[in-house]
Design a protein around this motif. Structure first.
Motif, PDB file in Angstrom:
ATOM      1  N   ALA A 174     -36.760  80.426  32.598  1.00  0.00           N
ATOM      2  CA  ALA A 174     -36.017  80.070  31.382  1.00  0.00           C
ATOM      3  C   ALA A 174     -36.946  79.430  30.359  1.00  0.00           C
ATOM      4  O   ALA A 174     -36.892  79.746  29.163  1.00  0.00           O
ATOM      5  CB  ALA A 174     -34.871  79.122  31.741  1.00  0.00           C
ATOM      6  N   LEU A 175     -37.817  78.548  30.805  1.00  0.00           N
ATOM      7  CA  LEU A 175     -38.747  77.886  29.879  1.00  0.00           C
ATOM      8  C   LEU A 175     -39.755  78.878  29.316  1.00  0.00           C
ATOM      9  O   LEU A 175     -40.103  78.820  28.135  1.00  0.00           O
ATOM     10  CB  LEU A 175     -39.491  76.757  30.597  1.00  0.00           C
ATOM     11  N   THR A 176     -40.218  79.784  30.172  1.00  0.00           N
ATOM     12  CA  THR A 176     -41.213  80.753  29.722  1.00  0.00           C
ATOM     13  C   THR A 176     -40.609  81.741  28.725  1.00  0.00           C
ATOM     14  O   THR A 176     -41.212  82.033  27.692  1.00  0.00           O
ATOM     15  CB  THR A 176     -41.781  81.521  30.929  1.00  0.00           C
ATOM     16  N   LEU A 207     -44.125  69.822  34.398  1.00  0.00           N
ATOM     17  CA  LEU A 207     -44.817  71.107  34.423  1.00  0.00           C
ATOM     18  C   LEU A 207     -46.293  70.944  34.093  1.00  0.00           C
ATOM     19  O   LEU A 207     -47.176  71.471  34.789  1.00  0.00           O
ATOM     20  CB  LEU A 207     -44.147  71.980  33.359  1.00  0.00           C
ATOM     21  N   ALA A 236     -47.194  78.794  27.774  1.00  0.00           N
ATOM     22  CA  ALA A 236     -46.140  79.211  26.846  1.00  0.00           C
ATOM     23  C   ALA A 236     -45.480  78.005  26.179  1.00  0.00           C
ATOM     24  O   ALA A 236     -45.298  77.976  24.955  1.00  0.00           O
ATOM     25  CB  ALA A 236     -45.099  80.045  27.587  1.00  0.00           C
ATOM     26  N   THR A 237     -45.131  76.989  26.962  1.00  0.00           N
ATOM     27  CA  THR A 237     -44.430  75.843  26.375  1.00  0.00           C
ATOM     28  C   THR A 237     -45.351  75.031  25.472  1.00  0.00           C
ATOM     29  O   THR A 237     -44.910  74.514  24.439  1.00  0.00           O
ATOM     30  CB  THR A 237     -43.850  74.928  27.468  1.00  0.00           C
ATOM     31  N   ALA A 277     -46.072  79.273  32.431  1.00  0.00           N
ATOM     32  CA  ALA A 277     -45.055  78.480  31.723  1.00  0.00           C
ATOM     33  C   ALA A 277     -45.694  77.343  30.929  1.00  0.00           C
ATOM     34  O   ALA A 277     -45.254  77.019  29.827  1.00  0.00           O
ATOM     35  CB  ALA A 277     -44.046  77.917  32.726  1.00  0.00           C
ATOM     36  N   ILE A 323     -40.690  69.616  31.271  1.00  0.00           N
ATOM     37  CA  ILE A 323     -41.929  70.095  30.660  1.00  0.00           C
ATOM     38  C   ILE A 323     -43.095  69.159  30.958  1.00  0.00           C
ATOM     39  O   ILE A 323     -44.208  69.609  31.247  1.00  0.00           O
ATOM     40  CB  ILE A 323     -41.719  70.316  29.142  1.00  0.00           C
ATOM     41  N   LEU A 336     -38.028  81.393  26.771  1.00  0.00           N
ATOM     42  CA  LEU A 336     -37.699  80.770  25.481  1.00  0.00           C
ATOM     43  C   LEU A 336     -38.950  80.602  24.629  1.00  0.00           C
ATOM     44  O   LEU A 336     -38.883  80.593  23.392  1.00  0.00           O
ATOM     45  CB  LEU A 336     -37.053  79.400  25.715  1.00  0.00           C
ATOM     46  N   SER A 337     -40.094  80.498  25.288  1.00  0.00           N
ATOM     47  CA  SER A 337     -41.338  80.197  24.575  1.00  0.00           C
ATOM     48  C   SER A 337     -42.170  81.448  24.338  1.00  0.00           C
ATOM     49  O   SER A 337     -43.388  81.401  24.488  1.00  0.00           O
ATOM     50  CB  SER A 337     -42.138  79.165  25.364  1.00  0.00           C
ATOM     51  N   GLY A 346     -37.231  64.956  28.643  1.00  0.00           N
ATOM     52  CA  GLY A 346     -38.529  65.629  28.650  1.00  0.00           C
ATOM     53  C   GLY A 346     -39.112  65.843  30.018  1.00  0.00           C
ATOM     54  O   GLY A 346     -40.249  66.278  30.127  1.00  0.00           O
ATOM     55  N   ALA A 406     -49.906  84.086  29.424  1.00  0.00           N
ATOM     56  CA  ALA A 406     -49.403  83.438  28.203  1.00  0.00           C
ATOM     57  C   ALA A 406     -50.550  82.887  27.357  1.00  0.00           C
ATOM     58  O   ALA A 406     -50.499  81.768  26.860  1.00  0.00           O
ATOM     59  CB  ALA A 406     -48.385  82.348  28.538  1.00  0.00           C
ATOM     60  N   VAL A 446     -35.728  77.863  36.486  1.00  0.00           N
ATOM     61  CA  VAL A 446     -36.128  76.946  35.401  1.00  0.00           C
ATOM     62  C   VAL A 446     -37.408  77.435  34.740  1.00  0.00           C
ATOM     63  O   VAL A 446     -37.509  77.502  33.508  1.00  0.00           O
ATOM     64  CB  VAL A 446     -36.303  75.517  35.945  1.00  0.00           C
ATOM     65  N   ARG A 451     -32.017  72.969  38.789  1.00  0.00           N
ATOM     66  CA  ARG A 451     -32.900  71.981  38.192  1.00  0.00           C
ATOM     67  C   ARG A 451     -33.491  71.061  39.263  1.00  0.00           C
ATOM     68  O   ARG A 451     -34.671  70.712  39.232  1.00  0.00           O
ATOM     69  CB  ARG A 451     -32.094  71.167  37.183  1.00  0.00           C
ATOM     70  N   VAL A 494     -28.733  77.019  33.302  1.00  0.00           N
ATOM     71  CA  VAL A 494     -29.308  76.610  34.588  1.00  0.00           C
ATOM     72  C   VAL A 494     -28.454  75.501  35.198  1.00  0.00           C
ATOM     73  O   VAL A 494     -28.070  74.554  34.514  1.00  0.00           O
ATOM     74  CB  VAL A 494     -30.762  76.133  34.381  1.00  0.00           C
ATOM     75  N   LEU A 521     -36.138  71.674  23.493  1.00  0.00           N
ATOM     76  CA  LEU A 521     -36.597  72.912  24.114  1.00  0.00           C
ATOM     77  C   LEU A 521     -35.997  73.058  25.506  1.00  0.00           C
ATOM     78  O   LEU A 521     -35.530  74.133  25.895  1.00  0.00           O
ATOM     79  CB  LEU A 521     -38.127  72.890  24.176  1.00  0.00           C
ATOM     80  N   GLU A 522     -35.964  71.967  26.248  1.00  0.00           N
ATOM     81  CA  GLU A 522     -35.392  72.008  27.592  1.00  0.00           C
ATOM     82  C   GLU A 522     -33.895  72.298  27.541  1.00  0.00           C
ATOM     83  O   GLU A 522     -33.387  73.098  28.322  1.00  0.00           O
ATOM     84  CB  GLU A 522     -35.655  70.686  28.309  1.00  0.00           C
ATOM     85  N   ILE A 581     -39.386  68.217  22.909  1.00  0.00           N
ATOM     86  CA  ILE A 581     -39.434  68.630  24.308  1.00  0.00           C
ATOM     87  C   ILE A 581     -38.027  68.684  24.889  1.00  0.00           C
ATOM     88  O   ILE A 581     -37.648  69.660  25.547  1.00  0.00           O
ATOM     89  CB  ILE A 581     -40.346  67.672  25.109  1.00  0.00           C
ATOM     90  N   ALA A 582     -37.247  67.654  24.626  1.00  0.00           N
ATOM     91  CA  ALA A 582     -35.876  67.608  25.145  1.00  0.00           C
ATOM     92  C   ALA A 582     -35.038  68.746  24.563  1.00  0.00           C
ATOM     93  O   ALA A 582     -34.246  69.374  25.278  1.00  0.00           O
ATOM     94  CB  ALA A 582     -35.248  66.251  24.822  1.00  0.00           C
ATOM     95  N   THR A 596     -45.494  76.774  22.136  1.00  0.00           N
ATOM     96  CA  THR A 596     -44.240  76.616  21.400  1.00  0.00           C
ATOM     97  C   THR A 596     -44.110  75.218  20.819  1.00  0.00           C
ATOM     98  O   THR A 596     -43.761  75.039  19.649  1.00  0.00           O
ATOM     99  CB  THR A 596     -43.056  76.896  22.336  1.00  0.00           C
ATOM    100  N   LEU A 597     -44.409  74.229  21.621  1.00  0.00           N
ATOM    101  CA  LEU A 597     -44.322  72.849  21.144  1.00  0.00           C
ATOM    102  C   LEU A 597     -45.249  72.621  19.966  1.00  0.00           C
ATOM    103  O   LEU A 597     -44.868  71.990  18.973  1.00  0.00           O
ATOM    104  CB  LEU A 597     -44.699  71.881  22.272  1.00  0.00           C
ATOM    105  N   GLN A 599     -32.239  73.906  25.262  1.00  0.00           N
ATOM    106  CA  GLN A 599     -32.017  75.313  24.907  1.00  0.00           C
ATOM    107  C   GLN A 599     -32.330  76.239  26.075  1.00  0.00           C
ATOM    108  O   GLN A 599     -31.576  77.170  26.362  1.00  0.00           O
ATOM    109  CB  GLN A 599     -32.911  75.709  23.728  1.00  0.00           C
ATOM    110  N   ALA A 600     -33.453  75.960  26.718  1.00  0.00           N
ATOM    111  CA  ALA A 600     -33.880  76.864  27.787  1.00  0.00           C
ATOM    112  C   ALA A 600     -32.939  76.778  28.982  1.00  0.00           C
ATOM    113  O   ALA A 600     -32.647  77.780  29.631  1.00  0.00           O
ATOM    114  CB  ALA A 600     -35.306  76.535  28.212  1.00  0.00           C
ATOM    115  N   LEU A 601     -32.456  75.575  29.254  1.00  0.00           N
ATOM    116  CA  LEU A 601     -31.767  75.346  30.525  1.00  0.00           C
ATOM    117  C   LEU A 601     -30.256  75.388  30.396  1.00  0.00           C
ATOM    118  O   LEU A 601     -29.542  74.943  31.288  1.00  0.00           O
ATOM    119  CB  LEU A 601     -32.229  74.007  31.112  1.00  0.00           C
TER     120      LEU A 601
END
Lengths: 142, 142
Positions: free
Chosen positions: A136-138, A14, B20-21, B17, A11, A140-141, A8, A61, A133, B127, B122, B114-115, B111-112, B24-25, B117-119
């Motif tokens: 990619a996070l943005t 972030l 957005a995250t 970001a 995020i 996906l969301s 985690g 967003a 990064v 990272r 990457v 989502l990371e 959270i993990a 989604t969460l 999938q997104a990354l």
DNA sequence: TATTGTTATACTCTATAACTATA
DNA sequence: TATAGTTATAGAGTATAACAATA
């Protein structure tokens, strides 16, 4: 070792960074007496180009309904106007006034200064990794 | 070329970001019926270790007074307790209940996921660059 | 005296659902 | 019918200042 070391972390980092930078920006620009979200929106408009409410919502967003009261406040202050979009009259184009542009430029400069100071020891490669990064996070969301 | 190409981009990208995250969460975990800030705090506690209110405030870059009502809500739900810190009785240690730990682990896993999938595309280098920039921005803003 | 955290207070942030105007 | 944005509504997020307890 079968356990992930830091689950985690992207995020959570972030969100921590967002809180920290918003507080710093607000206090750096305390004389403007604007909340953080307003500074964020103004910085997004600082190039002077008009944007529809929907485009601004995408850029931050957030939802259009979130922006309504914020844009009302900035309108009351004389920082922007909503113009009916001639191409699609359901839309409004948000346009900064001269006063609004001056404030927006200060916000954008404060952000740029903060980045310059923070990133003095950061390489272009690291910076590129950051954007990879974040993007990619943005994406996906959405 | 004397003009910077993309001023303000790191911090604006950060805020976009984060919005957005968080959205989604919240929708991935809609069945938990918890607001985003609660998920963030729970994820910070998901290792099961106790933390003082001050430590939690530092981890999320918020103020203790911001956490009070949030912790009250999670206490009402039976997800955590505040224990007086024996070492310093002005402090409270926030400790998850078994129910709270289960929920916190779900938040941390979401959270993990989502990371992950997104990354997926990457690199570790990218990272690492992300964390370098995030840490630099966070440290400057404290 | 200084620090930890809560309380009291005042706004801002945010989204969903219903609505209006336009496409 | 569908979309852009607002309005109405409801609750969460956030901080500052004053306070109580402890250091």
């Amino acid at each position: 070792m079968t356990t992930a070391k830091d689950p985690g972390s992207e995020i959570l980092a972030l969100h921590r960074a967002t809180h920290a930078t918003l507080q710093t920006l607000t206090s750096l620009l305390a004389d403007l007496d604007l909340p953080a979200a307003d500074l964020n929106v103004l910085a997004n408009l600082a190039d002077g180009a008009g944007r529809t409410v929907g485009a601004l919502a995408a850029a931050t967003a957030t939802k259009p309904s979130t922006l309504t009261s914020l844009l009302d406040r900035l309108t009351r202050r004389g920082y922007l106007v909503r113009q009916s979009d001639l191409a699609d009259r359901r839309s409004f184009v948000v346009l900064l006034t001269p006063d609004g542009l001056a404030v927006a430029k200060r916000a954008a400069e404060a952000i740029a200064d903060l980045e310059r100071q923070a990133l003095v020891g950061v390489t272009p490669t690291q910076r590129a990794g950051f954007h990879a990064v974040i993007d990619a996070l943005t994406e996906l969301s959405q």
